[in-house]
Design a protein around this motif. Structure first.
Motif, short mmCIF file in Angstrom:
data_model
loop_
_atom_site.label_atom_id
_atom_site.label_comp_id
_atom_site.label_asym_id
_atom_site.label_seq_id
_atom_site.Cartn_x
_atom_site.Cartn_y
_atom_site.Cartn_z
N SER A 251 0.95 -1.22 0.03
CA SER A 251 0.21 -0.14 -0.07
C SER A 251 0.92 1.23 -0.13
CB SER A 251 -1.00 -0.01 1.27
OG SER A 251 -1.84 -1.02 1.07
N ALA A 252 2.09 1.21 0.75
CA ALA A 252 2.95 2.35 1.06
C ALA A 252 3.41 2.60 -0.50
CB ALA A 252 3.77 2.27 1.96
N LEU A 253 3.97 1.65 -0.97
CA LEU A 253 4.65 1.86 -2.29
C LEU A 253 3.78 2.35 -3.52
CD1 LEU A 253 7.65 1.21 -3.33
CD2 LEU A 253 7.09 0.46 -0.84
N GLN A 312 -1.63 9.38 5.57
CA GLN A 312 -3.04 9.47 5.57
C GLN A 312 -3.71 9.10 4.39
OE1 GLN A 312 -3.67 13.77 6.54
NE2 GLN A 312 -4.22 13.50 8.74
N ASN A 313 -3.12 9.51 3.33
CA ASN A 313 -3.57 8.82 1.94
C ASN A 313 -3.66 7.27 1.97
OD1 ASN A 313 -4.50 10.65 -0.52
ND2 ASN A 313 -3.14 12.00 0.56
N THR A 314 -2.20 6.94 2.65
CA THR A 314 -1.79 5.45 2.49
C THR A 314 -2.84 4.85 3.29
OG1 THR A 314 0.42 5.98 2.02
CG2 THR A 314 -0.12 3.68 2.86
N VAL A 392 -1.67 -0.83 -11.46
CA VAL A 392 -1.73 -2.00 -11.13
C VAL A 392 -0.60 -2.47 -10.36
CG1 VAL A 392 -2.03 -4.48 -12.12
CG2 VAL A 392 -2.80 -2.50 -13.61
N PRO A 393 -0.68 -2.46 -9.00
CA PRO A 393 0.34 -2.92 -7.83
C PRO A 393 0.26 -4.29 -7.76
CG PRO A 393 -1.43 -1.78 -6.78
CD PRO A 393 -1.89 -2.19 -8.27
N THR A 394 1.42 -5.10 -7.91
CA THR A 394 1.31 -6.62 -7.37
C THR A 394 2.41 -6.92 -6.54
OG1 THR A 394 0.75 -7.18 -9.70
CG2 THR A 394 1.64 -8.74 -8.10
N ASN A 395 2.10 -7.06 -5.27
CA ASN A 395 3.00 -7.12 -4.24
C ASN A 395 3.00 -8.76 -3.77
OD1 ASN A 395 4.99 -7.21 -2.32
ND2 ASN A 395 3.82 -6.10 -0.72
N LEU A 396 4.11 -9.42 -4.14
CA LEU A 396 3.95 -11.20 -3.75
C LEU A 396 4.27 -11.05 -2.31
CD1 LEU A 396 5.91 -12.54 -6.72
CD2 LEU A 396 3.46 -11.96 -6.65
N GLY A 397 4.74 -10.37 -1.74
CA GLY A 397 5.07 -10.29 -0.17
C GLY A 397 6.32 -11.06 0.03
N ASN A 398 6.45 -11.62 1.25
CA ASN A 398 7.72 -12.23 1.61
C ASN A 398 7.53 -13.77 1.31
OD1 ASN A 398 10.22 -12.38 3.02
ND2 ASN A 398 9.44 -13.70 4.37
N ILE A 436 13.83 -6.77 0.20
CA ILE A 436 12.62 -6.10 -0.37
C ILE A 436 12.90 -5.55 -1.75
CG2 ILE A 436 10.30 -5.01 -0.57
CD1 ILE A 436 10.18 -5.46 2.50
N VAL A 437 12.35 -6.15 -2.95
CA VAL A 437 12.51 -5.27 -4.16
C VAL A 437 11.42 -5.01 -4.82
CG1 VAL A 437 13.84 -5.34 -6.58
CG2 VAL A 437 14.88 -6.63 -4.52
N PHE A 438 11.13 -3.86 -5.36
CA PHE A 438 9.93 -3.59 -6.29
C PHE A 438 10.45 -2.87 -7.39
CE2 PHE A 438 7.56 -3.78 -2.26
CZ PHE A 438 6.10 -3.76 -2.80
N SER A 439 9.72 -3.19 -8.68
CA SER A 439 9.96 -2.72 -9.92
C SER A 439 8.89 -1.98 -10.45
CB SER A 439 10.31 -4.00 -10.97
OG SER A 439 9.11 -4.79 -10.81
N LEU A 440 9.25 -0.90 -11.01
CA LEU A 440 8.21 -0.03 -11.75
C LEU A 440 8.34 0.01 -13.34
CD1 LEU A 440 6.20 2.05 -11.67
CD2 LEU A 440 7.82 3.74 -11.47
#
Length: 487
Positions: A251-253, A312-314, A392-398, A436-440
């Protein structure tokens, strides 16, 4: 060659796995639907053992060893008959960021749909560190499936004698069945009307059409991405920060990127202020560790409010998504019952006519499809595109996976969802080994025929890092320069 007039075809019954669902056909032939994952492995990786482990994994997961065949009505089926081994191209590894160019170039090459398999690998190999790149047609997998594939591959690499049990791939549309609703009834009416018009003069697409569209689209484009990379200490700090605000890292990302996009590029138009959030069905529906397309999604409007703080938005975003995901009944996949060949047309071929017109001059089928004034798929394409969300956010988590497999260690995973010009913001996140790695994602133009969005995406990433409380990580490159991992 399959012309648009109906022709008699024989379905290959040998090696039949199952019928492809409408949901899977949405991603089947699109040039923007190749999903990828990179695994960095430290230690003396043995290529012969890895090849044997890869062959063994295909016995566990049938879709790793699949092609597509059609029946006389152009229903598609997954089949394992006479499908070659999963290819793995092996090249010397000479730098930490070499994998970036390799995966970008490999992603521009189409799969051979009616020969198979629908997955391929590249191994950048050195005595101390190797990078394994896995690329897959989105119709047979999602991000979690790729992580499971890599985990099972390493487990079998460590223990070649491990007992193998085949896990049959489920059809997600049999799991998330929609109930009775006004929206569903309206969808059925629209589908019935559309199918009636479509079936008067349908178009059927095959691997030749797919290859023509895919190759033309990527001829002067390349997948692009910028990375948010957090080491063990940074990952723990991010986790603590999000926990203190009662939100998830995903959610934060997501909200950081939405806010950053508004700052860098301006606010999205009102029709685009929508989010499609995928969620993992394997965990939520207790399906086991199958390799398949096992993703549901929730859709909802969201606009970043300048009157509220970032956190607050998050919180608003997080509460909105998780209240939907915590409902007793999982959100259904409510796809109107369109003709399968129409789904190919609207989701893949109509969407790219104006983006890559040269593809529609390459064979008779594509020429007629483009020029037909009565083609209902083309007439509805704009409506289809208008419903595509901005985020479209996909977070597979840990990911629950061991760090060590004998004499090798999994250092990190990088998940790269499909790159698309249709979705402005596509995020892919995964955590493993404390990192943790996120890609955009974005689509770039290597030939210089268009303005590259890379600089804007770097600005969005940097602004998002600042919002998240990591100003020290801001830099002007898409990917951080890394040091050679030590053993």
């Amino acid at each position: 060659m399959i012309l648009h007039k109906k022709e008699s075809k024989q379905q290959d019954e040998t090696g039949h796995i199952r019928k492809m669902s409408l949901c899977e056909r949405m991603f089947f032939m699109s040039p923007a639907c190749t999903v990828m994952m990179t695994a960095r492995i430290a230690g003396p990786l043995d290529i012969t053992r890895l090849r044997k482990a890869l062959d063994a994994v295909t016995e566990i997961h049938p879709l790793l060893h699949a092609k597509v065949v059609f029946d006389q009505d152009h229903n598609a089926y997954f089949s394992s008959n006479a499908v070659p081994q999963v290819p793995i191209r092996i090249i010397p590894r000479i730098s930490d960021n070499q994998w970036i160019d390799e995966i970008k170039q490999e992603a521009r090459i189409p799969f051979e749909l009616e020969k198979g398999p629908l997955i391929k690998c590249v191994l950048l190999h050195s005595p101390d560190v190797s990078d394994l790149l896995v690329l897959c047609n989105h119709s047979i997998c999602d991000g979690m499936a790729l992580a499971i594939c890599i985990r099972d591959l390493l487990v079998l690499y460590e223990n070649p004698e491990k007992k193998i049990e085949t896990l049959n791939p489920p059809d997600v549309m049999n799991i998330l069945k929609p109930g009775l609703s006004v929206q569903g009834l309206l969808g059925q009416v629209i589908a019935a009307f559309t199918n009636r018009k479509w079936r008067k003069d349908p178009y059927y697409f095959d691997s030749e059409d797919y290859s023509a569209l895919y190759s033309s689209y990527w001829e002067d484009r390349t997948p692009g991405f910028v990375l948010f990379e957090f080491d063990e200490n940074e990952s723990e700090r991010l986790h603590t920060m999000c926990r203190n605000h009662g939100v998830s890292i995903g959610s934060a990302l997501s909200v950081a990127c939405l806010s950053a996009h508004s700052d860098v590029c301006g606010e999205f138009s009102k029709p685009k202020q929508k989010v499609m959030m995928p969620f993992d069905l394997q965990r939520r529906a207790n399906l086991g560790d199958v390799f398949s397309f096992c993703v549901g999604s929730i859709h909802f409007p969201f606009r970043y409010s300048q009157e509220k703080t970032f956190w607050q938005n998050t919180v608003s975003f997080h509460q909105g998504t998780h209240s939907r995901l915590k409902a007793k009944k999982l959100p259904a996949i409510d796809i109107p019952p369109f003709d399968p060949s129409f789904m190919d047309a609207i989701a893949s071929y109509s969407a790219f006519i104006h983006r890559v017109p040269e593809a529609y001059t390459l064979n008779e089928n594509l020429i007629k499809f483009r020029e037909d004034p009565n083609n209902v798929a083309n007439s509805l394409a704009k409506n289809f595109e208008n419903n595509i969300p901005c985020l479209v956010p996909t977070n597979l988590g840990n990911i629950e996976i061991s760090e060590s497999f004998g004499d090798v260690k999994l250092q990190k995973l990088i998940f790269l969802p499909s790159s698309s010009e249709l979705n402005p913001l596509i995020l892919g996140g995964v955590g493993v080994s404390g990192r943790i790695v996120f890609s955009l994602q974005f689509v770039d133009s290597p030939s210089g025929t268009r303005t590259s969005p890379e600089s804007e995406m770097i600005q969005i990433r940097n602004r998002a890092l600042d919002l998240l409380g990591f100003p020290e990580k801001i830099h002007l490159r898409a990917v951080e320069e890394t040091c050679q991992p030590s053993m």
